[in-house]
Design a protein around this motif. Structure first.
Motif, PDB file in Angstrom:
ATOM      1  N   PHE A  29       0.821  -1.211   0.000  1.00  0.00           N
ATOM      2  CA  PHE A  29       0.000   0.000   0.000  1.00  0.00           C
ATOM      3  C   PHE A  29       0.855   1.261   0.000  1.00  0.00           C
ATOM      4  CE2 PHE A  29      -4.258  -1.415   0.052  1.00  0.00           C
ATOM      5  CZ  PHE A  29      -4.311  -2.613   0.755  1.00  0.00           C
ATOM      6  N   SER A  30       2.038   1.200   0.538  1.00  0.00           N
ATOM      7  CA  SER A  30       2.906   2.367   0.608  1.00  0.00           C
ATOM      8  C   SER A  30       3.722   2.555  -0.666  1.00  0.00           C
ATOM      9  CB  SER A  30       3.847   2.234   1.805  1.00  0.00           C
ATOM     10  OG  SER A  30       4.636   1.069   1.670  1.00  0.00           O
ATOM     11  N   ILE A  31       3.565   1.654  -1.604  1.00  0.00           N
ATOM     12  CA  ILE A  31       4.317   1.721  -2.856  1.00  0.00           C
ATOM     13  C   ILE A  31       3.482   2.449  -3.909  1.00  0.00           C
ATOM     14  CG2 ILE A  31       5.296   0.360  -4.728  1.00  0.00           C
ATOM     15  CD1 ILE A  31       5.988  -1.759  -2.639  1.00  0.00           C
ATOM     16  N   ASN A  32       4.090   3.421  -4.562  1.00  0.00           N
ATOM     17  CA  ASN A  32       3.359   4.240  -5.525  1.00  0.00           C
ATOM     18  C   ASN A  32       3.075   3.507  -6.825  1.00  0.00           C
ATOM     19  OD1 ASN A  32       5.590   6.365  -4.137  1.00  0.00           O
ATOM     20  ND2 ASN A  32       3.437   6.860  -3.954  1.00  0.00           N
ATOM     21  N   ALA A  33       4.064   2.772  -7.292  1.00  0.00           N
ATOM     22  CA  ALA A  33       3.904   2.065  -8.555  1.00  0.00           C
ATOM     23  C   ALA A  33       4.839   0.870  -8.583  1.00  0.00           C
ATOM     24  CB  ALA A  33       4.204   2.989  -9.733  1.00  0.00           C
ATOM     25  N   MET A  34       4.438  -0.115  -9.371  1.00  0.00           N
ATOM     26  CA  MET A  34       5.297  -1.284  -9.572  1.00  0.00           C
ATOM     27  C   MET A  34       5.308  -1.616 -11.051  1.00  0.00           C
ATOM     28  SD  MET A  34       4.575  -3.750  -6.333  1.00  0.00           S
ATOM     29  CE  MET A  34       6.024  -4.710  -6.751  1.00  0.00           C
ATOM     30  N   GLY A  35       6.333  -2.337 -11.441  1.00  0.00           N
ATOM     31  CA  GLY A  35       6.422  -2.658 -12.849  1.00  0.00           C
ATOM     32  C   GLY A  35       7.334  -3.837 -13.121  1.00  0.00           C
ATOM     33  N   TRP A  36       7.320  -4.214 -14.353  1.00  0.00           N
ATOM     34  CA  TRP A  36       8.221  -5.252 -14.852  1.00  0.00           C
ATOM     35  C   TRP A  36       9.075  -4.658 -15.962  1.00  0.00           C
ATOM     36  CZ3 TRP A  36       8.869 -10.017 -12.776  1.00  0.00           C
ATOM     37  CH2 TRP A  36       7.879 -10.488 -11.895  1.00  0.00           C
ATOM     38  N   TYR A  37      10.344  -4.944 -15.892  1.00  0.00           N
ATOM     39  CA  TYR A  37      11.289  -4.565 -16.916  1.00  0.00           C
ATOM     40  C   TYR A  37      11.969  -5.843 -17.402  1.00  0.00           C
ATOM     41  CZ  TYR A  37      10.772   0.307 -15.485  1.00  0.00           C
ATOM     42  OH  TYR A  37      10.256   1.556 -15.208  1.00  0.00           O
ATOM     43  N   ARG A  38      12.610  -5.741 -18.552  1.00  0.00           N
ATOM     44  CA  ARG A  38      13.333  -6.912 -19.041  1.00  0.00           C
ATOM     45  C   ARG A  38      14.629  -6.475 -19.716  1.00  0.00           C
ATOM     46  NH1 ARG A  38       9.229  -8.849 -23.929  1.00  0.00           N
ATOM     47  NH2 ARG A  38       9.687  -7.156 -25.403  1.00  0.00           N
ATOM     48  N   GLN A  39      15.579  -7.394 -19.694  1.00  0.00           N
ATOM     49  CA  GLN A  39      16.853  -7.132 -20.338  1.00  0.00           C
ATOM     50  C   GLN A  39      17.314  -8.379 -21.070  1.00  0.00           C
ATOM     51  OE1 GLN A  39      19.907  -5.522 -17.778  1.00  0.00           O
ATOM     52  NE2 GLN A  39      21.074  -4.784 -19.528  1.00  0.00           N
ATOM     53  N   ARG A  45      18.096  -2.473 -20.610  1.00  0.00           N
ATOM     54  CA  ARG A  45      16.864  -2.811 -19.894  1.00  0.00           C
ATOM     55  C   ARG A  45      15.733  -1.967 -20.451  1.00  0.00           C
ATOM     56  NH1 ARG A  45      17.026  -3.133 -13.447  1.00  0.00           N
ATOM     57  NH2 ARG A  45      18.373  -4.867 -14.057  1.00  0.00           N
ATOM     58  N   GLU A  46      14.567  -2.595 -20.637  1.00  0.00           N
ATOM     59  CA  GLU A  46      13.426  -1.867 -21.178  1.00  0.00           C
ATOM     60  C   GLU A  46      12.177  -2.127 -20.341  1.00  0.00           C
ATOM     61  OE1 GLU A  46      12.436  -3.157 -25.117  1.00  0.00           O
ATOM     62  OE2 GLU A  46      12.061  -5.231 -24.512  1.00  0.00           O
ATOM     63  N   LEU A  47      11.307  -1.140 -20.346  1.00  0.00           N
ATOM     64  CA  LEU A  47      10.040  -1.244 -19.644  1.00  0.00           C
ATOM     65  C   LEU A  47       9.141  -2.257 -20.342  1.00  0.00           C
ATOM     66  CD1 LEU A  47       7.856  -0.081 -17.646  1.00  0.00           C
ATOM     67  CD2 LEU A  47       7.246   1.463 -19.508  1.00  0.00           C
ATOM     68  N   VAL A  48       8.491  -3.077 -19.552  1.00  0.00           N
ATOM     69  CA  VAL A  48       7.493  -4.007 -20.080  1.00  0.00           C
ATOM     70  C   VAL A  48       6.093  -3.522 -19.712  1.00  0.00           C
ATOM     71  CG1 VAL A  48       6.604  -6.365 -20.055  1.00  0.00           C
ATOM     72  CG2 VAL A  48       9.082  -5.957 -19.943  1.00  0.00           C
ATOM     73  N   ALA A  49       5.858  -3.323 -18.422  1.00  0.00           N
ATOM     74  CA  ALA A  49       4.537  -2.896 -17.961  1.00  0.00           C
ATOM     75  C   ALA A  49       4.656  -2.295 -16.566  1.00  0.00           C
ATOM     76  CB  ALA A  49       3.565  -4.074 -17.938  1.00  0.00           C
ATOM     77  N   THR A  50       3.756  -1.362 -16.262  1.00  0.00           N
ATOM     78  CA  THR A  50       3.696  -0.779 -14.929  1.00  0.00           C
ATOM     79  C   THR A  50       2.257  -0.723 -14.454  1.00  0.00           C
ATOM     80  OG1 THR A  50       3.513   1.469 -15.781  1.00  0.00           O
ATOM     81  CG2 THR A  50       5.733   0.670 -15.298  1.00  0.00           C
ATOM     82  N   ILE A  51       2.101  -0.663 -13.132  1.00  0.00           N
ATOM     83  CA  ILE A  51       0.776  -0.510 -12.540  1.00  0.00           C
ATOM     84  C   ILE A  51       0.916   0.408 -11.334  1.00  0.00           C
ATOM     85  CG2 ILE A  51       1.032  -2.628 -11.153  1.00  0.00           C
ATOM     86  CD1 ILE A  51      -2.049  -3.000 -11.549  1.00  0.00           C
ATOM     87  N   THR A  52       0.043   1.397 -11.239  1.00  0.00           N
ATOM     88  CA  THR A  52       0.103   2.343 -10.130  1.00  0.00           C
ATOM     89  C   THR A  52      -0.715   1.831  -8.948  1.00  0.00           C
ATOM     90  OG1 THR A  52      -1.855   3.583 -10.781  1.00  0.00           O
ATOM     91  CG2 THR A  52       0.240   4.206 -11.818  1.00  0.00           C
ATOM     92  N   SER A  53      -0.598   2.538  -7.834  1.00  0.00           N
ATOM     93  CA  SER A  53      -1.376   2.158  -6.658  1.00  0.00           C
ATOM     94  C   SER A  53      -2.867   2.279  -6.920  1.00  0.00           C
ATOM     95  CB  SER A  53      -0.980   3.033  -5.473  1.00  0.00           C
ATOM     96  OG  SER A  53      -1.158   4.406  -5.783  1.00  0.00           O
ATOM     97  N   GLY A  54      -3.220   3.115  -7.891  1.00  0.00           N
ATOM     98  CA  GLY A  54      -4.632   3.271  -8.240  1.00  0.00           C
ATOM     99  C   GLY A  54      -5.111   2.276  -9.285  1.00  0.00           C
ATOM    100  N   GLY A  55      -4.193   1.434  -9.745  1.00  0.00           N
ATOM    101  CA  GLY A  55      -4.580   0.398 -10.698  1.00  0.00           C
ATOM    102  C   GLY A  55      -4.403   0.779 -12.159  1.00  0.00           C
ATOM    103  N   ASN A  56      -3.874   1.959 -12.422  1.00  0.00           N
ATOM    104  CA  ASN A  56      -3.635   2.351 -13.811  1.00  0.00           C
ATOM    105  C   ASN A  56      -2.440   1.582 -14.372  1.00  0.00           C
ATOM    106  OD1 ASN A  56      -5.705   4.347 -13.910  1.00  0.00           O
ATOM    107  ND2 ASN A  56      -4.375   5.726 -12.763  1.00  0.00           N
TER     108      ASN A  56
END
Length: 115
Positions: A29-39, A45-56
């Protein structure tokens, strides 16, 4: 401090599916956003996907329509469902969390897609 542990990688044939999990030590809950990256070997390293605390959610163009990122707050876990996998998806996938402007990374999990 945030600790991230990934799991779910492996070897799969092209067209197959895998689900990656990223378990967070402590509440997410204290984390603003999470994501997956790949290399991939020899690549940045490149962004794959992210999700915010609000679900975006946000996805790289190369995975839109094939990958889905989600989070289960009760289990303190973020998932990456990967369908219709392609050989070019082969890489080490790393979980990321952003908390109070600090970035945290997991150790990574290998995904290999054979043709």
């Amino acid at each position: 401090q945030v600790q991230l542990v990934e799991s779910g990688g492996g070897l799969v044939q092209a067209g197959g599916s895998l689900r990656l999990s990223c378990a967070v030590a402590g509440s997410i809950f204290s984390i603003n956003a999470m994501g997956w990256y790949r290399q991939a070997p020899g690549k940045q390293r490149e962004l794959v996907a992210t999700i915010t605390s609000g679900g975006n959610t946000n996805y790289a163009d190369s995975v839109k329509g094939r990958f889905t990122i989600s989070r289960d707050n009760a289990k303190n876990t973020v998932y990456l469902q990967m369908n219709s996998l392609k050989p070019e998806d082969t890489a080490v996938y790393v979980c990321n969390a952003v908390k109070l402007l600090k970035w945290y990374w997991g150790q990574g999990t290998q995904v290999t897609v054979s043709s």
